[in-house]
Design an enzyme around this catalytic site. Structure first.
Site, PDB file in Angstrom:
ATOM      1  N   TYR A  58       0.836  -1.197   0.000  1.00 39.89           N
ATOM      2  CA  TYR A  58       0.000   0.000   0.000  1.00 39.89           C
ATOM      3  C   TYR A  58       0.877   1.255   0.000  1.00 39.89           C
ATOM      4  O   TYR A  58       0.659   2.194  -0.768  1.00 39.89           O
ATOM      5  CB  TYR A  58      -0.909  -0.027   1.234  1.00 39.89           C
ATOM      6  CG  TYR A  58      -1.823   1.160   1.378  1.00 39.89           C
ATOM      7  CD1 TYR A  58      -2.969   1.289   0.600  1.00 39.89           C
ATOM      8  CD2 TYR A  58      -1.556   2.153   2.319  1.00 39.89           C
ATOM      9  CE1 TYR A  58      -3.814   2.384   0.746  1.00 39.89           C
ATOM     10  CE2 TYR A  58      -2.394   3.240   2.468  1.00 39.89           C
ATOM     11  CZ  TYR A  58      -3.524   3.350   1.686  1.00 39.89           C
ATOM     12  OH  TYR A  58      -4.358   4.430   1.831  1.00 39.89           O
ATOM     13  N   LYS A  62       1.059   4.152  -2.896  1.00 39.29           N
ATOM     14  CA  LYS A  62       0.734   5.546  -2.569  1.00 39.29           C
ATOM     15  C   LYS A  62       1.937   6.463  -2.784  1.00 39.29           C
ATOM     16  O   LYS A  62       1.775   7.624  -3.165  1.00 39.29           O
ATOM     17  CB  LYS A  62       0.206   5.658  -1.137  1.00 39.29           C
ATOM     18  CG  LYS A  62      -1.167   5.007  -0.956  1.00 39.29           C
ATOM     19  CD  LYS A  62      -2.217   5.638  -1.854  1.00 39.29           C
ATOM     20  CE  LYS A  62      -3.620   5.201  -1.505  1.00 39.29           C
ATOM     21  NZ  LYS A  62      -4.625   5.912  -2.307  1.00 39.29           N
TER      22      LYS A  62
END
Length: 184
Positions: A58, A62
């Site tokens: 993640y 990002k």
């Protein structure tokens, strides 16, 4: 990281980074082809900008959005397209089960409706002078989050690892500064 399968890695990167690309590309193309200036806002995360234990896939996705946003903000200047990033800190279904949030009433300032004014600002003419920036919006307030560099050292000749070690105070930020940035 060691417990993340390659399939899980690919899925998270596909959802966040490729998903951002897939949403951005048609809007970008339309703005550019039709001579319509505007603003594109991408959602990053402090997990990618500062790092967060257990979120390597993640966080990488990002952080990739940050790089994508920075490059498009440079390219967009030619067409009047502003590109900005949002790093929200909100109490949502995704965050409600995290340690520190479980079984607690959310702070009113951490509700999504208190993130919205930051997004409205970025999309409006109020932010007309800004592009390529990330706005961190959470119960702790509104702030810019950015990548920075030290002055470093200029060896003026081929250098060694030992030279880097001897100039470490110039190359790296003090540890106290890193802790402050990570807790922001």
């Amino acid at each position: 990281f060691a417990n993340t399968s390659e399939q899980d890695w690919d899925l998270v990167v596909k959802v966040h980074l490729k998903g951002t690309y897939c949403c951005t590309m048609p809007v970008w193309k339309w703005m550019k082809d039709n001579g319509k200036p505007g603003t594109i806002i991408m959602t990053s995360s402090t997990s990618g900008l500062y790092g967060n234990f257990g979120q390597s896939n993640y966080g990488a996705a990002k952080a990739g959005i940050y790089g994508f946003m920075r490059v498009l903000s440079i390219e967009g200047r030619k067409y009047g397209i502003r590109v900005m990033g949002l790093a929200p800190g909100a109490f949502t279904r995704m965050t409600s089960d995290l340690p520190g949030f479980r079984d607690k009433e959310p702070d009113a300032m951490a509700l999504p409706e208190n993130i919205a004014p930051g997004v409205l600002y970025m999309a409006s003419d109020l932010a007309a002078d800004h592009t390529g920036k990330v706005l961190g919006v959470s119960s702790r307030g509104v702030r810019e989050i950015k990548m920075v560099q030290t002055d470093g050292f200029q060896p003026g000749r081929p250098y060694t690892a030992q030279d880097v070690a001897e100039h470490a105070a110039e190359v790296f930020f003090p540890a106290a500064a890193e802790k402050t940035a990570a807790s922001a």
